[in-house]
Scaffold this motif. Structure first.
Motif, mmCIF file in Angstrom:
data_model
loop_
_atom_site.group_PDB
_atom_site.id
_atom_site.type_symbol
_atom_site.label_atom_id
_atom_site.label_comp_id
_atom_site.label_asym_id
_atom_site.label_seq_id
_atom_site.Cartn_x
_atom_site.Cartn_y
_atom_site.Cartn_z
ATOM 1 N N ALA A 228 1.284 3.483 -9.634
ATOM 2 C CA ALA A 228 0.391 3.572 -8.478
ATOM 3 C C ALA A 228 -0.902 2.813 -8.753
ATOM 4 N N ARG A 229 -1.453 2.977 -9.957
ATOM 5 C CA ARG A 229 -2.682 2.275 -10.310
ATOM 6 C C ARG A 229 -2.484 0.762 -10.256
ATOM 7 N N GLU A 230 -1.354 0.280 -10.769
ATOM 8 C CA GLU A 230 -1.090 -1.162 -10.766
ATOM 9 C C GLU A 230 -1.083 -1.706 -9.339
ATOM 10 N N PHE B 54 0.831 -1.198 0.000
ATOM 11 C CA PHE B 54 0.000 0.000 0.000
ATOM 12 C C PHE B 54 0.870 1.255 0.000
ATOM 13 N N ASN B 55 1.871 1.263 0.877
ATOM 14 C CA ASN B 55 2.726 2.450 0.964
ATOM 15 C C ASN B 55 3.627 2.605 -0.253
ATOM 16 N N LEU B 56 3.951 1.487 -0.900
ATOM 17 C CA LEU B 56 4.672 1.595 -2.166
ATOM 18 C C LEU B 56 3.795 2.316 -3.188
ATOM 19 N N GLY B 57 2.509 1.940 -3.259
ATOM 20 C CA GLY B 57 1.590 2.634 -4.151
ATOM 21 C C GLY B 57 1.474 4.102 -3.809
ATOM 22 N N ALA C 80 -4.101 -4.069 -7.679
ATOM 23 C CA ALA C 80 -3.739 -5.383 -7.139
ATOM 24 C C ALA C 80 -4.272 -5.543 -5.722
ATOM 25 N N LEU C 81 -4.167 -4.480 -4.920
ATOM 26 C CA LEU C 81 -4.672 -4.535 -3.554
ATOM 27 C C LEU C 81 -6.195 -4.616 -3.539
ATOM 28 N N ASP D 69 -10.685 -1.616 3.006
ATOM 29 C CA ASP D 69 -9.867 -0.446 3.293
ATOM 30 C C ASP D 69 -10.416 0.743 2.505
ATOM 31 N N PRO D 70 -11.224 1.615 3.111
ATOM 32 C CA PRO D 70 -11.806 2.740 2.370
ATOM 33 C C PRO D 70 -10.759 3.648 1.726
ATOM 34 N N GLN D 71 -9.634 3.842 2.439
ATOM 35 C CA GLN D 71 -8.610 4.751 1.930
ATOM 36 C C GLN D 71 -8.077 4.286 0.580
ATOM 37 N N LEU D 72 -8.020 2.975 0.389
ATOM 38 C CA LEU D 72 -7.549 2.448 -0.894
ATOM 39 C C LEU D 72 -8.440 2.931 -2.035
ATOM 40 N N TRP D 73 -9.768 2.913 -1.825
ATOM 41 C CA TRP D 73 -10.683 3.329 -2.892
ATOM 42 C C TRP D 73 -10.587 4.817 -3.152
#
Length: 496
Positions: free
Chosen positions: A428-430, A413-416, A434-435, A445-449
């Motif tokens: 970042a999209r890739e 996540f932090n790499l993205g 994937a996550l 994980d709302p933050q991911l969306w």
């Protein structure tokens, strides 16, 4: 740092005790009894270990390719308190083709003493492959698995020990040890009683039995005290029994007598700081802070070159939010032990998360990564430090390295996030996609969306961005993030 003595944690307490017990007593008299592996090669039984080390040192100088001499020298060095030097010679023996259970066994012992439990476990596993019935190897392997939290593997080895050695006390002792760690106290005690029926003088079984009574949901200190006192009646200088007695007395809130027992340990172990630390920790457990501070001060006075009193006091102060004092104590500990990985990690987290001293955190985690280049957690937290400093390129590299060693959600996540902040939106999209494919439906994980929406928006994919923001709103319908998401959706869908 080590677990405080007065916290009863079976998996740690018993696992470490048995890991130490794996060294054959014929060479290390201070260690608890354990079955020995095959004897080390020796030219004569008469030379002292120091004399034999001197002879073997000259032998390997004259002929560095003498694998057996390298192996014997390494074993002797480990046994006489020089694990680092001993390990070097043992590894050289392996490189020269010496593939013996005893060599890997002593490499495992050395790794354990050097604070590398994973390598210690791996070495014991190699020893077991070469000598699967060896009692000392089985004993040490059970302890190593328990220390690693691999209780099923520990049970497998303990059951094998019973199968292979049904008339040996150590086998039932190992089975009882594992059962106690599983919380099966009644069964564990029965196994330990079986060990004692075979060998009534098995002190380690008695110590484990006593410890089990302190680990009950409702501790039974009087039963533990009966066992400890019986051991001490036969062996008044048994420091394990004295320390256990202190735990039992502490459970009865008899602080004065508990401290007195630990003071006896301190007298019997005048070169060890641990008994004095244990006195301070006992006072902390009982919320007797002035007495604890005085005990730590005494330990620091008596052992001015030892980092542990400073470190333990720092951990206490950090837990109790006395952060400025904890910082000074960590720094005093690190001045004495600058390569202590645990200290560097705890100090780095204090500086980064609590005190926001990013430069100090970066220094600590950089040193830790230099010491342990394959430590995924150290790499991750160095990445977190760089992120806090907005050094996104460096953060990206550390997150990437961390993920290569240990595939965790936070590192990816932090790499993205690092890619996103570097405006490398494609990568970042890739990462985020994937996550998203592997989200736990029960714990999304709302933050991911939200970040996916941001990434798609920057890439010009309006439809995907709006869909991602809507997913975010399904989880977080209120707040600043929700307001931003709605505004972006309105902007992205205008005119459609």
């Amino acid at each position: 740092m080590r677990m405080p003595r007065h916290v009863i944690v079976l998996a740690v307490t018993f696992g470490l005790a048995l890991a130490a017990a794996g060294v054959p007593p014929s060479q290390v008299a201070a260690r608890p009894h354990a079955p020995a592996p095959s004897p080390s090669p020796s030219e004569s039984p008469t030379p002292t270990p120091e004399e034999r080390i001197a002879t073997l040192t000259q032998t390997v100088r004259d002929n560095p390719n003498d694998g057996q001499a390298q192996a014997e020298l390494g074993e002797l060095l480990v046994e006489t308190g020089k694990p680092s030097d001993g390990r070097d010679h043992l590894e050289q023996a392996v490189r020269l083709g010496v593939q013996e259970a005893q060599v890997w066994y002593f490499i495992g012992v050395a790794d354990g003493e050097l604070g590398d439990p994973q390598d210690s476990l791996t070495s014991f596993e190699k020893a077991e492959l070469l000598d699967p019935a060896n009692p000392a190897v089985l004993t040490s392997l059970v302890g190593a698995y328990l220390q690693a939290g691999r209780i099923d593997d520990a049970l497998r080895i303990a059951n094998r020990a019973v199968m292979l050695h049904p008339k040996e006390a150590f086998a039932y002792e190992q089975l009882g040890l594992v059962q106690l760690n599983q919380g099966r106290l009644t069964e564990g005690r029965a196994s330990l009683q079986k060990a004692l029926s075979i060998d009534p003088k098995d002190t380690r079984a008695k110590l484990l039995l006593a410890r089990s009574y302190l680990a009950d949901k409702v501790p039974q200190p009087d039963k533990a005290l009966d066992i400890y006192n019986a051991i001490l009646a036969d062996d008044p200088k048994n420091t394990d029994a004295l320390s256990g007695k202190a735990d039992a007395l502490a459970a009865k809130n008899d602080v004065a007598d508990a401290v007195a027992a630990l003071q006896q340990v301190a007298k019997l172990e005048p070169t060890s700081v641990e008994p004095e630390d244990n006195i301070a920790e006992l006072y902390l457990q009982k919320n007797m802070l002035p007495q604890a501070r005085a005990a730590f001060a005494q330990a620091i006075k008596d052992f001015p070159k030892q980092a542990e009193p400073w470190a333990l006091e720092a951990e206490y102060d950090a837990r109790n939010k006395n952060y400025a004092l904890a910082e000074k104590e960590f720094e005093s500990a690190l001045a004495l032990d600058p390569k202590n990985a645990n200290l560097l990690f705890d100090y780095g987290q204090l500086e980064l998360i609590v005190l926001k001293h990013n430069a100090k955190a970066e220094n600590a985690f950089s040193k830790l990564v230099a010491l342990q280049p394959g430590n995924a957690q150290a790499l991750f937290w160095l990445g977190q430090t760089y992120a806090a400093e907005k050094k996104w390129a460096q953060a990206r590299d550390e997150y990437q390295a961390s993920f290569q060693f240990l595939h965790t959600y936070p590192s990816l996540f932090n790499l993205g996030l690092a890619y996103f902040n570097l405006r490398d939106y494609q990568r970042a999209r890739e990462v985020f996609e994937a996550l998203a494919q592997h989200q736990d439906k029960a714990h999304p994980d709302p933050q991911l969306w939200f970040l996916l929406g941001e990434t798609y928006r920057h890439l010009g994919d309006k439809q995907a961005a709006a869909a991602a923001y809507r997913r975010y709103l399904a989880y977080v319908p209120k707040g600043d993030g929700a307001a931003k998401a709605r505004a972006y959706i309105k902007e992205l869908t205008a005119g459609s």
